[in-house]
Design an enzyme around this catalytic site. Structure first.
Site, mmCIF file in Angstrom:
data_model
loop_
_atom_site.group_PDB
_atom_site.id
_atom_site.type_symbol
_atom_site.label_atom_id
_atom_site.label_comp_id
_atom_site.label_asym_id
_atom_site.label_seq_id
_atom_site.Cartn_x
_atom_site.Cartn_y
_atom_site.Cartn_z
ATOM 1 C CG HIS A 72 -2.113 -0.887 1.053
ATOM 2 N ND1 HIS A 72 -3.271 -0.745 1.778
ATOM 3 C CD2 HIS A 72 -2.339 -1.929 0.216
ATOM 4 C CE1 HIS A 72 -4.152 -1.653 1.397
ATOM 5 N NE2 HIS A 72 -3.597 -2.390 0.457
ATOM 6 C CE1 TYR A 200 -6.178 3.252 11.140
ATOM 7 C CE2 TYR A 200 -5.374 3.609 8.917
ATOM 8 C CZ TYR A 200 -5.279 2.969 10.140
ATOM 9 O OH TYR A 200 -4.282 2.048 10.360
ATOM 10 N N PRO A 292 -4.555 -0.226 18.772
ATOM 11 C CG PRO A 292 -6.370 -1.556 18.138
ATOM 12 C CD PRO A 292 -5.745 -0.891 19.311
ATOM 13 C CE LYS A 296 3.954 3.042 13.609
ATOM 14 N NZ LYS A 296 3.617 2.489 12.306
ATOM 15 C CE1 TYR A 383 -1.443 3.624 9.704
ATOM 16 C CE2 TYR A 383 -0.279 2.643 7.836
ATOM 17 C CZ TYR A 383 -1.338 2.641 8.729
ATOM 18 O OH TYR A 383 -2.288 1.656 8.660
HETATM 19 P P1 FAD Z 1 1.274 -12.210 21.341
HETATM 20 O O1 FAD Z 1 0.840 -12.215 19.920
HETATM 21 O O2 FAD Z 1 0.277 -11.866 22.385
HETATM 22 O O3 FAD Z 1 1.885 -13.643 21.638
HETATM 23 C C1 FAD Z 1 2.198 -14.083 22.952
HETATM 24 C C2 FAD Z 1 2.096 -15.594 23.029
HETATM 25 O O4 FAD Z 1 2.498 -16.020 24.335
HETATM 26 C C3 FAD Z 1 0.669 -16.089 22.823
HETATM 27 O O5 FAD Z 1 0.644 -17.103 21.848
HETATM 28 C C4 FAD Z 1 0.255 -16.598 24.207
HETATM 29 O O6 FAD Z 1 -0.646 -17.692 24.133
HETATM 30 C C5 FAD Z 1 1.590 -17.010 24.797
HETATM 31 N N1 FAD Z 1 1.582 -17.016 26.269
HETATM 32 C C6 FAD Z 1 0.967 -16.152 27.106
HETATM 33 N N2 FAD Z 1 1.183 -16.493 28.386
HETATM 34 C C7 FAD Z 1 1.947 -17.600 28.370
HETATM 35 C C8 FAD Z 1 2.494 -18.424 29.386
HETATM 36 N N3 FAD Z 1 2.275 -18.155 30.683
HETATM 37 N N4 FAD Z 1 3.241 -19.481 29.020
HETATM 38 C C9 FAD Z 1 3.464 -19.758 27.698
HETATM 39 N N5 FAD Z 1 2.964 -19.011 26.690
HETATM 40 C C10 FAD Z 1 2.223 -17.942 27.030
HETATM 41 N N6 FAD Z 1 -0.145 -4.605 15.309
HETATM 42 C C11 FAD Z 1 0.401 -4.123 14.145
HETATM 43 O O7 FAD Z 1 1.627 -3.983 14.062
HETATM 44 N N7 FAD Z 1 -0.376 -3.787 13.058
HETATM 45 C C12 FAD Z 1 -1.732 -3.917 13.107
HETATM 46 O O8 FAD Z 1 -2.393 -3.654 12.096
HETATM 47 C C13 FAD Z 1 -2.341 -4.392 14.342
HETATM 48 N N8 FAD Z 1 -3.664 -4.543 14.449
HETATM 49 C C14 FAD Z 1 -4.208 -5.078 15.587
HETATM 50 C C15 FAD Z 1 -5.580 -5.213 15.675
HETATM 51 C C16 FAD Z 1 -6.153 -5.738 16.825
HETATM 52 C C17 FAD Z 1 -7.657 -5.865 16.894
HETATM 53 C C18 FAD Z 1 -5.329 -6.163 17.903
HETATM 54 C C19 FAD Z 1 -5.947 -6.767 19.148
HETATM 55 C C20 FAD Z 1 -3.965 -6.027 17.830
HETATM 56 C C21 FAD Z 1 -3.384 -5.487 16.691
HETATM 57 N N9 FAD Z 1 -2.009 -5.299 16.572
HETATM 58 C C22 FAD Z 1 -1.472 -4.761 15.431
HETATM 59 C C23 FAD Z 1 -1.127 -5.696 17.690
HETATM 60 C C24 FAD Z 1 -0.473 -7.058 17.504
HETATM 61 O O9 FAD Z 1 -1.446 -8.043 17.241
HETATM 62 C C25 FAD Z 1 0.343 -7.446 18.750
HETATM 63 O O10 FAD Z 1 1.151 -6.370 19.105
HETATM 64 C C26 FAD Z 1 1.194 -8.702 18.525
HETATM 65 O O11 FAD Z 1 0.410 -9.851 18.557
HETATM 66 C C27 FAD Z 1 2.298 -8.844 19.567
HETATM 67 O O12 FAD Z 1 3.005 -10.043 19.382
HETATM 68 P P2 FAD Z 1 3.687 -10.785 20.596
HETATM 69 O O13 FAD Z 1 4.338 -11.998 20.007
HETATM 70 O O14 FAD Z 1 4.488 -9.837 21.382
HETATM 71 O O15 FAD Z 1 2.487 -11.208 21.567
HETATM 72 C C1 PHB Z 2 -6.183 -4.711 10.621
HETATM 73 O O1 PHB Z 2 -6.265 -4.907 9.383
HETATM 74 O O2 PHB Z 2 -6.524 -5.580 11.426
HETATM 75 C C2 PHB Z 2 -5.726 -3.390 11.106
HETATM 76 C C3 PHB Z 2 -5.225 -2.467 10.214
HETATM 77 C C4 PHB Z 2 -4.798 -1.228 10.669
HETATM 78 C C5 PHB Z 2 -4.888 -0.930 12.008
HETATM 79 C C6 PHB Z 2 -5.377 -1.866 12.910
HETATM 80 C C7 PHB Z 2 -5.809 -3.101 12.454
HETATM 81 O O3 PHB Z 2 -4.502 0.300 12.443
#
Ligand code: FAD
Ligand code: PHB
Length: 388
Positions: A72, A200, A292, A296, A383
């Site tokens: 994009h 957005y 979100p 980021k 962004y």
């Molecule tokens: P997580 O994905 O939370 O992974 C952590 C893992 O650890 C999980 O699998 C969990 O089960 C495991 N765990 C937890 N506790 C334990 C334990 N005690 N023992 C063993 N395992 C455990 N980010 C972006 O960059 N761009 C986006 O467009 C974006 N959109 C989003 C939209 C939504 C609706 C949401 C909710 C989030 C969004 N995010 C976005 C954020 C992004 O999804 C998270 O920041 C990302 O998942 C972080 O990754 P992580 O590996 O740090 O944590």
């Molecule tokens: C998504 O596609 O899930 C998404 C995209 C942009 C955002 C948050 C979530 O800022």
């Protein structure tokens, strides 16, 4: 059991770190509380910065992302029914990639399986021991037995509710937090996206976002009250709430259809400082959360992993502690800027209860954003992702 780095959590942070370390011959075991299927069922991020794209390539699992991901050049912002566009490519020379977190996680899981690296799924009661000693340990329960892993380092990649940050002495960590008075209700559907770029939406009924996963799969969000129950939102009610927030063209063009997933996410800003405690190193959501709105969260997890993998390589290959000593400060400098941008974008586009002054500030800020090349460039630069 013994390994060099015990990684807690098989989300994007843990799997990406595991893959990068494995590639450089650093032995690691990933412990995950849930099943692989469960991890893949959580629909989350969709927008990936160049930094994350590069790291996924470096981990050797980028082929499908380049085939199927959508590049994009810009994004659209709709204010009370009028659409504006911010052209990232023209303003910064950079673009973003739209490719689901689920797909990235799957590619990393497949890469890990192909490399023969060990992942323990459904590991229960994971506990961290002796994090300030030279040989920390991790214990967990699986198949009714308690297992122990001795290691050099523990990487806490277990998300916001994980055990790693909770294992740190309370007086060793400073927490900074803002909780917003609303959440996002998200819906995934196999319908063509309403627009080629994300939209957005700021509207007096509340924020909305039109996003996508592919040319045939859409992801929509609407601002909702924290008290909402997802079961009270049949698909028709969702579409009826979304449509009035869009501009006339989008409203006419949108294709609705049955949902394949629906969920509510609360919005929160959080940072726990520092990110290193002896031989425990936190990365991703385990250490910080952004709302979100700025897309980021996953990207910050990737940039933490880049700093952390470099630091661990320095430790093992060059016998230097410098990278590990500077890990927390280097990662946090980038984290706080992404916190600022995510907070700012959240404040700019959501409806807050009862403040006409804040509403006027939002409109003034948006007018400035669309009228000033400097303001649009600042938006675009944040962004697409700030440089390292
Ligand atoms: P997580 O994905 O939370 O992974 C952590 C893992 O650890 C999980 O699998 C969990 O089960 C495991 N765990 C937890 N506790 C334990 C334990 N005690 N023992 C063993 N395992 C455990 N980010 C972006 O960059 N761009 C986006 O467009 C974006 N959109 C989003 C939209 C939504 C609706 C949401 C909710 C989030 C969004 N995010 C976005 C954020 C992004 O999804 C998270 O920041 C990302 O998942 C972080 O990754 P992580 O590996 O740090 O944590
Ligand atoms: C998504 O596609 O899930 C998404 C995209 C942009 C955002 C948050 C979530 O800022």
């Amino acid at each position: 059991m013994r390994t060099q780095v015990a990684i807690i959590g098989a989300g994007p942070a843990g799997l990406l770190l595991g893959q990068l370390l494995h590639k450089h011959g650093i032995d690691n075991i990933v412990l995950e509380r849930h099943t692989g299927e469960y991890v893949l069922s959580r629909i989350r991020a969709g927008v990936i910065e160049q930094v994350a794209v590069d790291l996924i390539d470096e981990a050797g699992v980028g082929a499908r992302m380049h085939r199927e991901g959508l590049v994009h050049d810009g994004t659209q912002i709709c204010v009370d029914g009028v659409r504006h566009r911010i052209d990232f490519k023209e303003l910064t020379g950079k673009t973003v990639m739209v490719y689901g977190q689920t797909e990235i996680t799957k590619d990393l899981m497949d890469g890990r399986a192909a490399a023969g690296a060990q992942t323990v799924y459904t590991a229960e009661d994971v506990a961290l021991h002796d994090i300030f000693a030279d040989q920390p340990r991790v214990t967990y329960r699986a198949d009714g037995k308690v297992h122990e892993i001795e290691c050099d380092f523990i990487a806490g990649c277990d998300g916001f509710h994980g055990i790693s940050r909770q294992s740190v002495p309370a007086d060793a960590i400073s927490s900074y937090e803002r909780v917003y008075p609303f959440g996002w209700l998200g819906l995934l559907s196999d319908t063509p996206p309403v627009s080629e770029e994300l939209i957005y939406v700021r509207h007096r009924h509340g924020f909305a976002l039109c996003s996508m996963r592919s040319p045939t799969r859409s992801r929509y969000y609407i601002q909702c009250s924290l008290a909402e129950d997802v079961h009270a939102w049949p698909d028709e009610r969702f579409w009826d709430a979304l449509k009035p927030r869009l501009d006339a063209q989008a409203r006419e063009r949108i294709v609705t259809g049955p949902s394949i997933e629906k969920s509510i996410a609360p919005l929160r800003s959080f940072v726990g400082e520092p990110m290193r405690f002896g031989r425990l190193l936190l990365a991703g959501d385990a250490s910080h959360i952004v709302p979100p709105t700025g897309a980021k969260g996953l990207n910050l997890a990737a940039s933490d992993v880049r700093y952390l993998s470099e630091a661990l390589l320095e430790h093992y290959q060059e016998k230097s502690a410098a990278g590990l000593d500077h890990y927390s400060a280097r990662a946090l400098a980038r984290v706080w800027k992404a916190e600022r941008f995510s907070w700012w974008m959240t404040m700019l586009l959501h409806t807050f209860p009862d403040s006409m002054f804040d509403r006027k500030m939002q409109l003034a800020e948006l007018d400035y954003l669309f009228g000033s090349r400097a303001a649009a460039t600042a938006f675009a630069e944040n962004y697409v992702g700030l440089p390292f």
